[in-house]
Scaffold this active site. Structure first.
Site, PDB file in Angstrom:
ATOM      1  CG  ASP A 171       4.041   6.092 -10.454  1.00  0.00           C
ATOM      2  OD1 ASP A 171       4.307   4.901 -10.691  1.00  0.00           O
ATOM      3  OD2 ASP A 171       4.375   6.669  -9.407  1.00  0.00           O
TER       4      ASP A 171
ATOM      5  CG  ASP B 119      17.691  29.483 -14.000  1.00  0.00           C
ATOM      6  OD1 ASP B 119      18.901  29.732 -13.905  1.00  0.00           O
ATOM      7  OD2 ASP B 119      16.919  30.113 -14.751  1.00  0.00           O
TER       8      ASP B 119
ATOM      9  CG  ASP C 278      10.239   8.868   4.020  1.00  0.00           C
ATOM     10  OD1 ASP C 278       9.836   8.959   2.839  1.00  0.00           O
ATOM     11  OD2 ASP C 278       9.628   9.377   4.975  1.00  0.00           O
TER      12      ASP C 278
ATOM     13  CG  ASP D 275      10.101   7.253  -9.558  1.00  0.00           C
ATOM     14  OD1 ASP D 275       8.907   7.603  -9.709  1.00  0.00           O
ATOM     15  OD2 ASP D 275      10.755   6.696 -10.457  1.00  0.00           O
TER      16      ASP D 275
ATOM     17  CD  GLU E 230       8.633  20.046  -2.614  1.00  0.00           C
ATOM     18  OE1 GLU E 230       9.678  20.664  -2.319  1.00  0.00           O
ATOM     19  OE2 GLU E 230       7.903  19.512  -1.754  1.00  0.00           O
TER      20      GLU E 230
END
Length: 707
Positions: free
Chosen positions: A131, A165, A182, A206, A402
């Site tokens: 994208d 990490d 989903d 994605d 995140e």
């Protein structure tokens, strides 16, 4: 009868007959391939409450009172009115796009620490979404990390190995961690708390449209805007455009304005097009040549013919059959559809829908008002479609959230906080003082505080040119792929079917570049109808009829960047074209450029008695025989598990082959069992497996000279 009575009756009749006509009801259609939820509000609530940790059971039987306590808990966590009822505000929150990390409890895959115990955190971008340009993705992640480093003593260093990490991955649906995405909207991404292995990793769905929060990002070429991205929407001759256009041009080249108003600023560039350049391949980025000939047939547009991976390509001369020069066609995010039954394809304008022609995206036929387009010229006959790009989700903002989880932060109940679970777009730094307090509770403040990185402002127009957009007559694209050309195979531009569309031969890693100097290979597999032989981080490709000499070496890391240098075995599943790679007690699954894993063999049902998988033989119906520890198991590709009852000694099904083979593979519909430099070939006759040849891998398969 009164003389006025007829007039009254006449007026009544006239009024009755002249009533306002009914409005035509819009035609609504069921679009093929579209997933339509049939969940009731209660089913939606039960699924949501279970997924995000508010209940411990997926289905709760009983009346509405059974939902009251978990609903109260959810409403408290999300700062909603605490009614204990499944009201509109609660249902709206449940349907909002959000992070996939549970609000109550944690992912339970591994035991993890609450924080990292070192301050120099490393990260690896394992793969990319199509994208956004790669440099934009790199910058979004770097800026997201910079938010946290600005207020803590942590530093973030990008590395290019799995030892990082934090491993960043784009994936779809079930992507190897047991927590599937989903589809479009809904669950956007998730991350794991600090710790070894998958802990600390961040995964992004994605199937979402990733942007910077304001719509698709489309780079430009030539023009007069120095490569600035398109600005959508933009105005041209008083009309608003939300995608690249060919209006105003006689050559059919798609262009866009790089500011909101072309009529005022006159800043423009050309949108990505195969008529400007190609990617990878072996033509050094030259544009497509239309028409071109491939296998005797004439093509006037990019095609996927001759390929098993769906990549669009073209010849860069008039005849591929003669010159064997090709490249891959660039895609444009502004016209690449999302979802539907043609995800990744381009809108085709004009297209016909219910007998009417459309020259732009439309919401006709839809109950939800979402814009869509056909991906062929006639939806009525072909039924191929997808949603037109919307504003998308800011990769920077979602990544910053995140990465907070990857550093040890939980969700917040304060809607203004970055760590609130629901997505919202906002300008400026998203860190709330509560986010800062939380991260500094874990790591302390930055001893040398600096302001966090900010978005680079959009370039402002300088002196406007006097001419309308014109095609640069002599110059070629200034940027083309940096990978070396790769010779296209004789059957068509195939290349490795899983990574970026082509893989270039690399500089040798040691003097033994010649495949014929390798005595024993790490793994051998048939991929894309070519035999691939792997050794110490490199691989060679071999195909009967391609000059009878293997191509390579190539770096495994260039084609499949998630894999380790040392492989034990690999196979391609014939139906789905998924690639399975095994190393030690781990497995990786590639679908195109997307990778799932690494996953432990325990997840497949193979216990510690199997130190590694030594080979695989695909069978019909999505089944595969996996070999290890002198035994074999039947593996179901769909469920990705073995039948625990199927473990049996190798010689029970394949008599005559050595038991201590180090590689088992299938090539040209026959099974090969390798020991040292030798192979035992097995063919099946009348449902009986018989050894029909014993030979040298190098001499009898790869046709190395015997000198």
């Amino acid at each position: 009868m009164s003389p006025r009575q007829p007039l009254v009756l006449a007026l009544l009749v006239l009024g009755c007959c002249s009533a306002a006509p009914r409005r035509r009801q819009p035609t609504l259609v069921v679009f093929p391939g579209e997933l339509r939820t049939r969940l009731t509000d209660r089913q939606l609530a039960e699924e949501y409450l279970f997924r995000y940790g508010y209940t411990r059971v997926a289905s709760m039987h009983g009346d509405s009172q059974s939902l009251r306590l978990p609903l109260l808990l959810l409403q408290k966590h999300l700062s909603l009115p605490e009614t204990g009822e499944l009201d509109n505000a609660t249902l709206e929150a449940m349907r909002a796009p959000r992070c996939g990390v549970p609000d109550v409890g944690k992912f339970q895959t591994f035991e993890g620490d609450l924080k990292w115990h070192h301050h120099n955190i490393t990260y690896w971008i394992q793969n990319y979404s199509e994208d956004l340009p790669r440099d934009v993705i790199d910058d979004a992640f770097a800026r997201a990390f910079a938010l946290w480093s600005a207020v803590t003593p942590l530093t973030f260093t990008r590395v290019y190995s799995r030892d990082a990490d934090i491993v960043i991955q784009f994936g779809v649906a079930e992507h190897g961690d047991g927590y599937p995405f989903d589809g479009k909207d809904g669950l956007l991404a998730h991350a794991f708390p600090p710790g070894p292995g998958i802990q600390g990793d961040a995964h992004f769905d994605d199937e979402e449209l990733w942007s910077l929060g304001k719509g698709v990002v489309v780079p430009t070429y030539f023009g007069n805007a120095d490569g600035a991205p398109c600005h959508f929407p933009f105005t041209f001759e008083g009309r608003s455009y939300t995608a690249c256009t060919t209006d105003g041009r006689s050559d059919g080249m798609a262009w866009c304005s790089t500011t909101a108003d072309y009529d005022t600023d006159r800043r423009f560039g050309f949108c990505p097009s195969e008529r400007l350049y190609t990617q990878d391949g072996n033509a050094d980025g030259k544009p497509c040549e239309f028409p071109f000939i491939f296998q005797g047939r004439t093509y006037s547009a990019c095609t996927t013919d001759g390929r098993s991976d769906g990549h669009r390509w073209c010849a860069t001369t008039a005849s591929y059959d003669k010159d064997k020069l090709y490249g891959f066609c660039p895609t444009r995010a502004d016209s690449t559809v999302v979802g539907g039954n043609s995800a990744g394809e381009l809108c085709v304008f004009p297209f016909v829908f219910l007998g009417k022609e459309y020259s732009s995206c439309t919401s006709e036929g839809r109950r939800d008002g979402r814009l869509w387009c056909a991906t062929t010229s006639n939806f009525d006959s072909d039924k191929k479609w997808g949603f037109c790009p919307d504003k998308g989700y800011s990769l920077f903002l979602v990544a910053a959230h995140e990465f907070g989880h990857a550093l040890g932060l939980d969700h917040s109940s304060v809607p203004e906080r970055l760590m609130y679970p629901m997505y919202r777009y906002l300008e400026g730094s998203p860190l709330h003082e509560d986010d800062v307090r939380g991260i500094q509770h874990l790591y302390g403040p930055n001893p040398n505080p600096q302001p966090p990185a900010t978005t680079t402002p959009e370039p402002q127009p300088t002196a406007p040119p006097t001419a309308c957009p014109t095609w640069p007559a002599t110059v070629r694209p200034s940027e083309h792929p940096t990978t070396s050309p790769t010779g296209a195979p004789s059957a068509g531009p195939t290349g490795p079917p899983t990574a970026s569309p082509s893989a270039a031969p690399t500089a040798s890693l040691d003097p033994a570049e010649d495949v014929c100097n390798v005595n024993v290979f790490d793994a051998i597999a048939e991929i894309g109808n070519k035999l691939h032989v792997f050794k110490d981080g490199r691989y060679w490709r071999f195909s009967e009829g391609s000059g009878r000499r293997p191509q390579g070496p190539f770096l495994i890391a260039d084609t499949w960047p998630a894999l380790p240098a040392k492989l034990d075995s690999a196979f391609e599943e014939p139906l789905t074209k998924k690639l399975f790679f095994f190393s030690g007690r781990q497995v990786w699954v590639y679908t195109g450029a997307s990778v799932l894993g690494p996953r432990r063999l325990d997840k497949l049902g193979l216990g510690p008695e199997v130190p590694h998988v030594t080979g695989a033989l695909p069978r019909a119906g999505g089944k595969v025989l996996l070999f290890g520890a002198q035994r074999f198991w039947r593996f179901d590709v769909k469920t990705q598990t073995v039948d625990s009852r199927s473990g049996a000694p190798v010689d029970q099904m394949f008599p005559g082959v050595p038991l201590n083979t180090h590689d088992v593979f299938q090539y040209r519909e026959k099974a090969y069992f390798c020991q040292d430099r030798f192979f035992w070939r097995v063919s099946t006759r009348n449902e009986v497996n018989l050894v029909d040849q014993v030979g040298y891998v190098s001499f009898d398969i790869l046709h190395c000279p015997e000198d």
